[in-house]
Structures are given as C-alpha cells and as structure tokens.
Design an enzyme around this catalytic site. Structure first.
Site, short mmCIF file in Angstrom:
data_model
loop_
_atom_site.label_atom_id
_atom_site.label_comp_id
_atom_site.label_asym_id
_atom_site.label_seq_id
_atom_site.Cartn_x
_atom_site.Cartn_y
_atom_site.Cartn_z
N PRO A 58 10.39 5.10 13.23
CA PRO A 58 9.35 4.73 12.27
C PRO A 58 8.80 5.95 11.55
O PRO A 58 8.84 7.07 12.08
CB PRO A 58 8.26 4.10 13.16
CG PRO A 58 8.43 4.77 14.49
CD PRO A 58 9.92 4.99 14.64
N ASP A 59 8.31 5.74 10.34
CA ASP A 59 7.71 6.83 9.56
C ASP A 59 6.25 6.95 9.99
O ASP A 59 5.33 6.54 9.29
CB ASP A 59 7.83 6.51 8.08
CG ASP A 59 7.33 7.64 7.19
OD1 ASP A 59 7.32 8.79 7.67
OD2 ASP A 59 6.92 7.37 6.05
N ALA A 60 6.05 7.55 11.17
CA ALA A 60 4.72 7.55 11.77
C ALA A 60 4.50 8.79 12.63
O ALA A 60 4.10 8.70 13.79
CB ALA A 60 4.53 6.29 12.62
N LYS A 121 -0.06 9.15 11.04
CA LYS A 121 0.02 8.58 9.69
C LYS A 121 0.68 7.21 9.73
O LYS A 121 1.36 6.84 10.70
CB LYS A 121 0.85 9.48 8.78
CG LYS A 121 2.33 9.58 9.17
CD LYS A 121 3.19 10.00 7.99
CE LYS A 121 3.39 8.89 6.99
NZ LYS A 121 4.34 9.24 5.90
N ASN A 123 2.99 4.86 6.76
CA ASN A 123 3.60 4.99 5.45
C ASN A 123 2.73 4.36 4.38
O ASN A 123 2.13 3.30 4.60
CB ASN A 123 4.99 4.35 5.45
CG ASN A 123 5.73 4.61 4.15
OD1 ASN A 123 5.54 3.89 3.17
ND2 ASN A 123 6.56 5.62 4.13
#
Length: 288
Positions: A58-60, A121, A123
């Site tokens: 995941p973009d995290a 964060k 996305n």
C-alpha cells in the site's frame, strides 16, 4: 535536459521558456525510464505510489530508503535524465528525512520531494481516507536538516497537501512561503480538483521567487502548455506510464483468453523480444 546535476535542474526550472515547463514522468523501472528518454521527457519521477504498487504494497509509508534507492539505481543505468524521488513525508521525522535524502543522493538522485502529510500518510486519491497535515514546523525542520546534510547536491521540492486536506488556498500559500524560507528550491501545491481551475488559481496567486510545480493527475485535460503559461516551471506526470502498462497487460490477457494466443490480431501487437533485450543491452554484446 540530460544533465543530472542539481544545479542544472535548478537552473532549468528557473529559466525555462514560459509556456514550456520542464516535463517529468513516473518511471518505476528501467523500461519506463528508457521510454521516457526516447519520448523527450526532461526528468524522471520515482513515485511512492508506483514503487509501492510494483512491490504489492500500500502507498502508506511502507517503503524504506533502499526500496527507492534500488529504483533510482536501475533507472539511472539506462538514461542520464535527472531523477526526482517522491519520499512522501520522509517517515514523518527529521532523522528519517536526513537518512533518506543522503541514501538517495548516493544512489544517484538529483532531487527529492518532501510533503507535509501526517504520518502515516494516505494516498491523496484514496476514496476511503482523508489526508491529515503534519505541522508546518516539521517540514521546515526536515528541509533545513536535509540541506545541512547534503548541501546543494540535491534539489529540494517542498510539497504541501493543504488543498487535498481542505485547508484552502491561503493556508497552502502560507505553508509554501514557510517552506521557501526553510530552504526549498521549488514548491508543489497539490490539487485534485478535476477541472484544473484550482491549480490555475494557485499560479495566479503565486508571489514567491521559486519555481512552482504541478502534478496534473486529477486534471489531465489541462495541457502542459497551459500550465506553463500560467507560471508552472515543472509538470510531473506521476503514474501515467504504470497505468498505461496496467491497461496494456490487461488487454493482452483478455485477448489471450479469447484467442488462445498472444499473437492475435485483435489488439495492438506486442513489442518484440529483441526490443525487450535492448533495454538492458544498449550496445551489441557477445554472450560467451
């Protein structure tokens, strides 16, 4: 703009002809980097989203410096284009910002882009989450520490997520000014307004003597020429090549399911094996 030095990138952003911003495109691997160079782009963007997706993550804030550095090394192997690395919020701390920037510089990066999203964060385009903002002071201290650590060897792009978080243009401009004073070389005020009018309003209100950067993912109908004429010095097409590759692979698989072969005339032909080999073998080689 083939020269990779930070000074060359700074100068190019400041002296570009109005209406002709520098163009960067996301490159998650050497294949994308080679195609970007062939296509006339000025720089590469190593995107946190693309690298995360390619790794099945995941973009995290899951990526570490080595994940990004490995991509920088591979794309730099096939092109001399400057490499701008998206480091998100740099782990949400000053020490991680310092370590990450130093590691990426050693790997061959020309610039890093650090944002003021809260840690961890999410996305900017996630439908099920909302972006929080870190304190303005944190990103200022991160920028100051990076500058002290690497000097002028990296271009520092400060990105604010204020508009994404719904904080408004005045807050975005206040943060941008603080980041400029903290040592940023350019500022990116991110927007997901699909009309592009918010991004154009940002440019009209811009009164800081630093290049302005756009990521027009949400408003693809606004051309680079229009953004350049409005005042943007750099436009980053952050993930379009990965999305094109994803669509192309899905199409090829659907055609195979229908025809039982990848040589079907139902769609665009595949690139040749020789074309693929050429990515890693730019000159003739002899295999003994």
């Amino acid at each position: 703009m083939p020269e990779q030095s930070a000074d060359a990138l700074r100068l190019a952003m400041r002296t570009r002809e109005r209406g002709r911003p520098l163009l960067a495109v996301g490159a998650v691997n050497a294949i994308a980097a080679r195609l970007a160079a062939e296509g006339g782009f000025d720089a590469l963007w190593v995107s946190g989203l693309e690298v995360s997706a390619a790794a099945g993550l995941p973009d995290a804030n899951v990526l570490g410096p080595r994940d990004l550095a490995d991509v920088v090394t591979s794309v730099s192997r096939v092109t001399a284009l400057p490499v701008i690395v998206d480091v998100d919020n740099a782990g949400g701390a000053v020490t991680t910002a310092e370590r990450t920037s130093a590691d990426l510089l050693r790997a061959g990066a020309t610039a890093v882009c650090v944002e003021d999203s809260s840690y961890p964060k999410c996305n900017s385009f996630s439908a099920h989450t909302s972006q929080g903002l870190a304190s303005r002071d944190l990103l200022c201290r991160q920028l100051q520490t990076i500058r002290k650590s690497v000097g002028d060897e990296l271009v520092l792009i400060a990105r604010t997520e204020a508009l994404i978080a719904g904080a408004g243009l005045e807050t975005a401009r206040d943060r941008a000014k603080a980041y400029a004073e903290a040592g940023a070389d350019a500022v990116l005020i991110h927007s997901k307004d699909t009309t592009g009018q918010e991004a154009l309003a940002v440019a009209r209100a811009w009164d800081i003597d630093l290049p302005l950067v756009s990521v027009p993912t949400a408003f693809p109908g606004v051309t680079a020429q229009e953004l350049g004429a409005a005042g943007y010095g750099l436009c980053i097409y952050a993930n379009q090549l990965s999305r094109a590759a994803l669509a192309g692979m899905r199409g090829a698989i659907r055609r195979f399911s229908t025809a039982g072969t990848f040589t079907s005339s139902l769609g665009a032909p595949l690139a040749s094996v020789g074309d693929l080999l050429a990515i890693g073998e730019p000159e003739a080689v002899s295999c003994l």
